[in-house]
Design an enzyme around this catalytic site. Structure first.
Site, PDB file in Angstrom:
ATOM      1  N   TYR A  14       0.838  -1.150  -0.037  1.00 28.87           N
ATOM      2  CA  TYR A  14      -0.079   0.345   0.143  1.00 28.87           C
ATOM      3  C   TYR A  14       0.912   1.202   0.012  1.00 28.87           C
ATOM      4  O   TYR A  14       0.908   2.074  -1.099  1.00 28.87           O
ATOM      5  CB  TYR A  14      -0.933   0.011   1.284  1.00 28.87           C
ATOM      6  CG  TYR A  14      -1.582   1.225   1.502  1.00 28.87           C
ATOM      7  CD1 TYR A  14      -2.464   1.941   0.607  1.00 28.87           C
ATOM      8  CD2 TYR A  14      -1.879   1.652   2.804  1.00 28.87           C
ATOM      9  CE1 TYR A  14      -3.126   3.031   0.783  1.00 28.87           C
ATOM     10  CE2 TYR A  14      -2.620   2.721   3.141  1.00 28.87           C
ATOM     11  CZ  TYR A  14      -3.216   3.527   2.238  1.00 28.87           C
ATOM     12  OH  TYR A  14      -4.031   4.773   2.526  1.00 28.87           O
ATOM     13  N   PHE A  75       9.503  -0.752   3.554  1.00 28.43           N
ATOM     14  CA  PHE A  75       8.214  -0.718   3.874  1.00 28.43           C
ATOM     15  C   PHE A  75       7.562  -2.021   4.238  1.00 28.43           C
ATOM     16  O   PHE A  75       6.398  -2.349   4.223  1.00 28.43           O
ATOM     17  CB  PHE A  75       7.454  -0.163   2.618  1.00 28.43           C
ATOM     18  CG  PHE A  75       7.581   1.154   2.421  1.00 28.43           C
ATOM     19  CD1 PHE A  75       6.970   2.276   2.691  1.00 28.43           C
ATOM     20  CD2 PHE A  75       8.447   1.665   1.470  1.00 28.43           C
ATOM     21  CE1 PHE A  75       7.032   3.695   2.587  1.00 28.43           C
ATOM     22  CE2 PHE A  75       8.844   3.051   1.149  1.00 28.43           C
ATOM     23  CZ  PHE A  75       8.018   3.812   1.732  1.00 28.43           C
ATOM     24  N   ASN A  94       9.783 -11.365  10.772  1.00 25.89           N
ATOM     25  CA  ASN A  94       9.997 -10.712   9.553  1.00 25.89           C
ATOM     26  C   ASN A  94      10.468  -9.296   9.885  1.00 25.89           C
ATOM     27  O   ASN A  94      11.035  -8.690   9.337  1.00 25.89           O
ATOM     28  CB  ASN A  94       8.643 -10.772   8.990  1.00 25.89           C
ATOM     29  CG  ASN A  94       8.612  -9.945   7.714  1.00 25.89           C
ATOM     30  OD1 ASN A  94       9.368 -10.159   6.720  1.00 25.89           O
ATOM     31  ND2 ASN A  94       7.708  -8.990   7.222  1.00 25.89           N
ATOM     32  N   TYR A 143       3.755  -6.219  17.496  1.00 29.13           N
ATOM     33  CA  TYR A 143       3.897  -5.420  16.470  1.00 29.13           C
ATOM     34  C   TYR A 143       4.619  -4.050  17.055  1.00 29.13           C
ATOM     35  O   TYR A 143       5.645  -3.807  16.235  1.00 29.13           O
ATOM     36  CB  TYR A 143       2.641  -5.063  15.903  1.00 29.13           C
ATOM     37  CG  TYR A 143       2.716  -3.705  14.872  1.00 29.13           C
ATOM     38  CD1 TYR A 143       3.268  -4.146  13.558  1.00 29.13           C
ATOM     39  CD2 TYR A 143       1.964  -2.626  15.141  1.00 29.13           C
ATOM     40  CE1 TYR A 143       3.471  -3.088  12.730  1.00 29.13           C
ATOM     41  CE2 TYR A 143       2.218  -1.410  13.946  1.00 29.13           C
ATOM     42  CZ  TYR A 143       2.920  -1.717  13.000  1.00 29.13           C
ATOM     43  OH  TYR A 143       3.016  -0.931  12.014  1.00 29.13           O
ATOM     44  N   HIS A 191      -8.616  -2.117   7.995  1.00 27.73           N
ATOM     45  CA  HIS A 191      -8.675  -0.667   8.485  1.00 27.73           C
ATOM     46  C   HIS A 191      -9.962   0.105   8.138  1.00 27.73           C
ATOM     47  O   HIS A 191     -10.952  -0.163   7.350  1.00 27.73           O
ATOM     48  CB  HIS A 191      -7.525   0.116   7.590  1.00 27.73           C
ATOM     49  CG  HIS A 191      -6.313  -0.214   7.991  1.00 27.73           C
ATOM     50  ND1 HIS A 191      -5.291  -0.904   7.087  1.00 27.73           N
ATOM     51  CD2 HIS A 191      -5.493  -0.263   9.258  1.00 27.73           C
ATOM     52  CE1 HIS A 191      -4.103  -1.250   7.720  1.00 27.73           C
ATOM     53  NE2 HIS A 191      -4.272  -0.838   9.081  1.00 27.73           N
ATOM     54  N   LEU A 192     -10.159   0.943   8.974  1.00 25.75           N
ATOM     55  CA  LEU A 192     -11.519   1.833   9.093  1.00 25.75           C
ATOM     56  C   LEU A 192     -12.107   2.300   7.774  1.00 25.75           C
ATOM     57  O   LEU A 192     -12.861   1.821   7.331  1.00 25.75           O
ATOM     58  CB  LEU A 192     -11.649   3.002  10.257  1.00 25.75           C
ATOM     59  CG  LEU A 192     -12.892   3.487  10.192  1.00 25.75           C
ATOM     60  CD1 LEU A 192     -13.833   2.669  10.854  1.00 25.75           C
ATOM     61  CD2 LEU A 192     -12.913   4.671  10.969  1.00 25.75           C
ATOM     62  N   ARG A 223      -8.672   9.079  15.783  1.00 25.49           N
ATOM     63  CA  ARG A 223      -7.366   8.754  15.235  1.00 25.49           C
ATOM     64  C   ARG A 223      -6.979   9.779  14.250  1.00 25.49           C
ATOM     65  O   ARG A 223      -7.814  10.749  13.729  1.00 25.49           O
ATOM     66  CB  ARG A 223      -7.507   7.298  14.375  1.00 25.49           C
ATOM     67  CG  ARG A 223      -7.847   6.074  15.241  1.00 25.49           C
ATOM     68  CD  ARG A 223      -6.644   5.783  16.118  1.00 25.49           C
ATOM     69  NE  ARG A 223      -6.629   4.580  16.711  1.00 25.49           N
ATOM     70  CZ  ARG A 223      -7.254   4.644  18.012  1.00 25.49           C
ATOM     71  NH1 ARG A 223      -7.870   5.651  18.646  1.00 25.49           N
ATOM     72  NH2 ARG A 223      -7.466   3.590  18.714  1.00 25.49           N
TER      73      ARG A 223
HETATM   74  N1  UDP Z   1     -12.661   0.536  13.663  1.00 26.06           N
HETATM   75  C1  UDP Z   1     -13.878   0.384  13.439  1.00 26.06           C
HETATM   76  N2  UDP Z   1     -14.598  -0.595  13.184  1.00 26.06           N
HETATM   77  C2  UDP Z   1     -13.646  -1.322  12.060  1.00 26.06           C
HETATM   78  C3  UDP Z   1     -12.287  -1.156  11.860  1.00 26.06           C
HETATM   79  C4  UDP Z   1     -11.790  -0.080  12.745  1.00 26.06           C
HETATM   80  O1  UDP Z   1     -14.669   0.926  14.540  1.00 26.06           O
HETATM   81  O2  UDP Z   1     -14.164  -2.233  11.264  1.00 26.06           O
HETATM   82  C5  UDP Z   1     -11.919   1.622  14.373  1.00 26.06           C
HETATM   83  C6  UDP Z   1     -10.933   1.096  15.287  1.00 26.06           C
HETATM   84  O3  UDP Z   1     -11.470   0.517  16.589  1.00 26.06           O
HETATM   85  C7  UDP Z   1     -10.073   2.241  15.585  1.00 26.06           C
HETATM   86  C8  UDP Z   1     -10.317   3.197  14.249  1.00 26.06           C
HETATM   87  O4  UDP Z   1     -11.477   2.645  13.728  1.00 26.06           O
HETATM   88  O5  UDP Z   1     -10.589   2.986  16.623  1.00 26.06           O
HETATM   89  C9  UDP Z   1      -9.046   3.065  13.606  1.00 26.06           C
HETATM   90  O6  UDP Z   1      -8.861   1.653  13.314  1.00 26.06           O
HETATM   91  P1  UDP Z   1      -7.578   1.062  12.102  1.00 26.06           P
HETATM   92  O7  UDP Z   1      -7.899  -0.389  12.364  1.00 26.06           O
HETATM   93  O8  UDP Z   1      -8.231   1.728  10.859  1.00 26.06           O
HETATM   94  O9  UDP Z   1      -6.253   1.665  12.366  1.00 26.06           O
HETATM   95  P2  UDP Z   1      -5.536   1.567  13.960  1.00 26.06           P
HETATM   96  O10 UDP Z   1      -5.905   2.776  14.537  1.00 26.06           O
HETATM   97  O11 UDP Z   1      -5.834   0.302  14.207  1.00 26.06           O
HETATM   98  O12 UDP Z   1      -4.088   1.661  13.367  1.00 26.06           O
END
Ligand code: UDP
Length: 330
Positions: A14, A75, A94, A143, A191-192, A223
């Site tokens: 990505y 990356f 990794n 991680y 990801h959201l 976020r």
């Molecule tokens: N999130 C959510 N539903 C989803 C995926 C993510 O509510 O299906 C929320 C997650 O709990 C966080 C925010 O969206 O508060 C961003 O999550 P993401 O996984 O995109 O990135 P992260 O913050 O974990 O790096």
């Protein structure tokens, strides 16, 4: 500078694929090394492509012996927090061991500039409203620990071997190529923003919101979403600083303004004009209520200024990509 030859490890993924395109536009010579475990060959739009794995030290030595690289951007790592808890060996192997292979191959070949994809996860539970570089580093999952370990290795390698590096700690990398050629293609997607847009396009029945009882104004997590091209710009500025003889550094990269999960869904409704079904679910383990960067250091030291800070712009670029993906799979 523009005729520099850059090795982009993980250039089919990505962020890496956007970087390869960006470097191509700047006139750089680019070679991508990627094992295609999470990336896609057709996402590499510029330069040479070598399929290979960082575990294969002999191949790395051959690659470094066959060409002269001015710098390496790295990356290629695993990025799922939950998976890192379940399968830590996969992550240490990794993200740490393979990165050491890469650094050692660079050392033998005399390549002395390295730009590393790090993460806000090295900080752990936020102790302040905005996280700057002085924030305590106390990762709460494997991680985050793998990324912090590599940052520590890099400090030692600079001291002992003179390897100059820039660690770029992404907050929430998001968005897509403004020209629509590239975007997020994680399998599985966690990801959201891409998930919200898949719910908008109909590829998913709904978006699950993980928790609405957080101590935030609307109860959902906040976020710091930073546009992928702004991240590329930061890498470019970091590369220029190293090429000009700059010292090793680390920078936190975000917009400095946080958006809640609910605000992201609202933005997606505005941008797409679609109904987006929502289901409220339990909190996801390990999610702090709020994670927002203080990127003052990147702004003052590198002159970095996010160009795509508006949430709607970021969502619009990601939506264009989702529409293209939907058209290609239907
Ligand atoms: N999130 C959510 N539903 C989803 C995926 C993510 O509510 O299906 C929320 C997650 O709990 C966080 C925010 O969206 O508060 C961003 O999550 P993401 O996984 O995109 O990135 P992260 O913050 O974990 O790096």
């Amino acid at each position: 500078m523009t005729d520099a030859h850059i090795l982009v490890v993980g250039g089919a993924g990505y962020i890496g694929s956007h970087m390869v395109k960006f470097l191509g536009r700047q006139g750089c010579q680019v070679t991508t090394l990627d094992n295609l475990s999470g990336g896609f060959r057709d996402a590499v739009l510029h330069g040479a492509f070598v399929q290979g794995d960082l575990a294969d030290r002999a191949q790395l030595d051959r690659l470094f012996a066959s060409q002269r690289f001015d710098a390496v951007m790295h990356f290629a790592s695993f990025i799922q927090v939950g998976e890192s808890v379940q399968q830590p060996a996969k992550y240490y192997q990794n993200n740490v061991v393979n990165t050491l292979n890469l650094l050692d191959a660079m050392r033998v070949a005399g390549v002395g500039r390295f730009i590393f994809s790090s993460t806000a996860a090295i900080f752990g539970e936020p102790q302040s409203a905005r996280i700057d570089e002085a924030h305590p580093k106390a990762p709460i999952n494997p991680y985050g620990r793998t990324k912090l370990m590599v940052e520590q290795v890099l400090e030692d390698y600079d001291r002992a071997y003179g390897l100059k590096s820039v660690c770029l700690r992404y907050f929430n990398a998001a968005g897509a190529d403004p020209e629509g050629e590239l975007g997020e293609r994680h399998e599985p997607e966690t990801h959201l923003i891409p998930l919200v847009l898949q719910a908008a396009s109909g590829r998913r029945p709904h978006i699950s919101v993980f928790g609405r009882d957080y101590e935030t104004p609307d109860g959902t997590c906040i976020r710091d979403y930073v546009h992928i091209n702004d991240l590329c710009q930061a890498h470019w500025l970091a590369l220029r600083s190293l090429m000009a003889g700059g010292q090793s550094q680390a920078y936190n990269l975000g917009n400095g303004s946080g958006f809640s999960v609910q605000e992201v869904i609202d933005a997606a409704r505005r941008v797409t004009g679609r109904d987006i079904p929502v289901q409220y679910a339990e909190r996801r383990a390990g999610d702090p209520a709020r994670l927002v960067a203080d990127s003052t250091r990147a702004q003052t030291a590198l002159g970095w200024q996010p160009a795509f800070a508006a949430l709607d712009t970021l969502v619009e670029h990601a939506w264009r990509w989702e529409l293209r993906r939907t058209a290609s799979v239907s």
